[in-house]
Design an enzyme around this catalytic site. Structure first.
Site, mmCIF file in Angstrom:
data_model
loop_
_atom_site.group_PDB
_atom_site.id
_atom_site.type_symbol
_atom_site.label_atom_id
_atom_site.label_comp_id
_atom_site.label_asym_id
_atom_site.label_seq_id
_atom_site.Cartn_x
_atom_site.Cartn_y
_atom_site.Cartn_z
ATOM 1 N N GLN A 58 -5.918 5.547 -12.991
ATOM 2 C CA GLN A 58 -4.563 4.830 -12.302
ATOM 3 C C GLN A 58 -3.441 5.812 -12.482
ATOM 4 O O GLN A 58 -3.092 5.824 -13.591
ATOM 5 C CB GLN A 58 -4.416 3.407 -12.568
ATOM 6 C CG GLN A 58 -3.456 2.616 -12.061
ATOM 7 C CD GLN A 58 -3.075 1.147 -12.302
ATOM 8 O OE1 GLN A 58 -3.658 0.881 -13.424
ATOM 9 N NE2 GLN A 58 -2.351 0.377 -11.734
ATOM 10 N N ASP A 76 -4.303 6.200 2.660
ATOM 11 C CA ASP A 76 -3.936 6.837 1.371
ATOM 12 C C ASP A 76 -3.729 8.414 1.781
ATOM 13 O O ASP A 76 -4.149 9.130 2.772
ATOM 14 C CB ASP A 76 -5.167 7.047 0.583
ATOM 15 C CG ASP A 76 -4.994 7.531 -0.912
ATOM 16 O OD1 ASP A 76 -4.963 6.840 -1.801
ATOM 17 O OD2 ASP A 76 -4.586 8.681 -0.950
ATOM 18 N N ILE A 77 -2.784 9.017 1.230
ATOM 19 C CA ILE A 77 -2.111 10.268 1.442
ATOM 20 C C ILE A 77 -3.167 11.516 1.228
ATOM 21 O O ILE A 77 -2.878 12.479 1.727
ATOM 22 C CB ILE A 77 -0.725 10.542 0.755
ATOM 23 C CG1 ILE A 77 0.191 11.533 1.421
ATOM 24 C CG2 ILE A 77 -0.932 10.752 -0.711
ATOM 25 C CD1 ILE A 77 1.638 11.559 1.069
ATOM 26 N N HIS A 95 -3.331 -1.944 -6.690
ATOM 27 C CA HIS A 95 -3.885 -1.366 -5.174
ATOM 28 C C HIS A 95 -5.285 -1.347 -5.128
ATOM 29 O O HIS A 95 -5.879 -0.684 -6.026
ATOM 30 C CB HIS A 95 -3.253 -0.128 -4.797
ATOM 31 C CG HIS A 95 -3.515 1.003 -5.590
ATOM 32 N ND1 HIS A 95 -2.580 1.033 -6.897
ATOM 33 C CD2 HIS A 95 -4.222 1.974 -6.039
ATOM 34 C CE1 HIS A 95 -2.766 1.964 -7.728
ATOM 35 N NE2 HIS A 95 -3.783 2.642 -6.950
ATOM 36 N N ASN A 137 -8.742 1.023 -9.657
ATOM 37 C CA ASN A 137 -8.671 1.814 -10.978
ATOM 38 C C ASN A 137 -7.575 1.092 -11.695
ATOM 39 O O ASN A 137 -6.548 0.798 -11.201
ATOM 40 C CB ASN A 137 -8.121 3.278 -10.553
ATOM 41 C CG ASN A 137 -9.263 4.093 -9.839
ATOM 42 O OD1 ASN A 137 -10.252 3.836 -10.166
ATOM 43 N ND2 ASN A 137 -8.537 4.914 -8.974
ATOM 44 N N HIS A 162 -8.430 0.359 -3.282
ATOM 45 C CA HIS A 162 -8.893 1.487 -2.664
ATOM 46 C C HIS A 162 -10.030 0.840 -1.814
ATOM 47 O O HIS A 162 -11.022 0.371 -2.287
ATOM 48 C CB HIS A 162 -9.465 2.677 -3.453
ATOM 49 C CG HIS A 162 -8.422 3.659 -4.136
ATOM 50 N ND1 HIS A 162 -7.725 4.675 -3.832
ATOM 51 C CD2 HIS A 162 -7.923 3.032 -5.408
ATOM 52 C CE1 HIS A 162 -6.951 5.085 -4.912
ATOM 53 N NE2 HIS A 162 -7.142 4.175 -5.876
HETATM 54 P P1 5GP Z 1 -4.632 5.515 -8.239
HETATM 55 O O1 5GP Z 1 -4.759 7.083 -8.654
HETATM 56 O O2 5GP Z 1 -3.576 4.947 -8.863
HETATM 57 O O3 5GP Z 1 -5.693 4.769 -8.533
HETATM 58 O O4 5GP Z 1 -4.406 5.617 -6.725
HETATM 59 C C1 5GP Z 1 -3.328 5.885 -6.014
HETATM 60 C C2 5GP Z 1 -3.344 6.532 -4.745
HETATM 61 O O5 5GP Z 1 -2.146 6.600 -4.252
HETATM 62 C C3 5GP Z 1 -3.897 7.913 -4.797
HETATM 63 O O6 5GP Z 1 -5.287 7.842 -4.091
HETATM 64 C C4 5GP Z 1 -3.082 8.703 -4.043
HETATM 65 O O7 5GP Z 1 -3.655 9.678 -3.342
HETATM 66 C C5 5GP Z 1 -2.168 7.722 -3.254
HETATM 67 N N1 5GP Z 1 -0.800 8.119 -2.880
HETATM 68 C C6 5GP Z 1 0.097 8.487 -3.902
HETATM 69 N N2 5GP Z 1 1.240 8.827 -3.434
HETATM 70 C C7 5GP Z 1 1.306 8.232 -1.985
HETATM 71 C C8 5GP Z 1 2.163 8.091 -1.070
HETATM 72 O O8 5GP Z 1 3.315 8.684 -1.246
HETATM 73 N N3 5GP Z 1 1.716 7.798 0.026
HETATM 74 C C9 5GP Z 1 0.248 7.241 0.249
HETATM 75 N N4 5GP Z 1 0.097 6.782 1.260
HETATM 76 N N5 5GP Z 1 -0.437 7.334 -0.690
HETATM 77 C C10 5GP Z 1 -0.105 7.924 -1.975
#
Ligand code: 5GP
Ligand code: ZN
Length: 114
Positions: free
Chosen positions: A94, A30-31, A100, A87, A102
Site C-alpha cells: 500500500q 490507475d495511472i 482504495h 493492499n 483495485h
Molecule cells: P497501492 O500501491 O496503495 O495499493 O495503490 C496505489 C495505486 O495508485 C497504484 O496502483 C498507483 O499506480 C496509483 N496512483 C498513484 N498515484 C496516482 C495518481 O496520481 N493518479 C492515479 N490515477 N493513480 C495513481
C-alpha cells in the site's frame, strides 16, 4: 489542495480519468495500469485503509465493493471475472493511505500474487 492524493482526486483538484461517480464513491483509472482494466474505487470520505473503513462505516465499504462490481461489469468482465484487491499496509504494497479497491481484469491473473 488536500494533503491526501486521493482526497485531492475526489475533490477534482488533481485530475483523473473517472469511470464512475456517486455522491459517496468515485472510480478512476490507475495511472500505472497492471492489466487491461485497472480501476481504483475509493470512498470520497478519507479512511486510511480497508480495516479502518470497515470499523468506521461498514455501509460505505459495502458501497465501495458494490461499485467495484459495477465497474467490472461495465468493463465487460462480468462473465470472465476480475480481481478486487485492497493492499493494506507497507508489506502488502500500500502506497497511498486512502482506502482504495483495485479492480483488475482483462487478462489471466496469476495466483499467488507476487
Ligand atoms: P497501492 O500501491 O496503495 O495499493 O495503490 C496505489 C495505486 O495508485 C497504484 O496502483 C498507483 O499506480 C496509483 N496512483 C498513484 N498515484 C496516482 C495518481 O496520481 N493518479 C492515479 N490515477 N493513480 C495513481
Ligand atoms: Zn484521503
Amino acid at each position: 489542495m488536500p494533503e491526501c492524493l486521493f482526497c485531492a482526486i475526489a475533490d477534482e483538484t488533481v485530475p483523473a480519468t473517472q469511470v464512475l461517480a456517486t455522491d459517496r464513491v468515485l472510480a478512476f483509472c490507475d495511472i500505472d495500469p497492471q492489466a487491461p482494466t485497472h480501476v481504483l474505487v475509493i470512498p470520497r470520505e478519507h479512511h486510511p485503509d480497508v480495516a479502518a473503513l470497515a470499523a468506521a462505516n461498514a455501509g460505505l465499504l459495502h458501497e465501495v465493493i458494490t461499485q467495484a462490481h459495477h465497474v467490472a461489469v461495465a468493463e465487460g468482465l462480468g462473465e470472465e471475472g476480475y480481481r478486487v484487491v485492497f493492499n493494506t499496509g507497507p508489506q502488502a504494497g500500500q502506497t497511498v493511505p486512502h482506502v482504495h479497491a483495485h479492480v483488475l481484469g482483462g487478462r489471466a491473473l496469476t495466483w499467488p500474487p507476487g
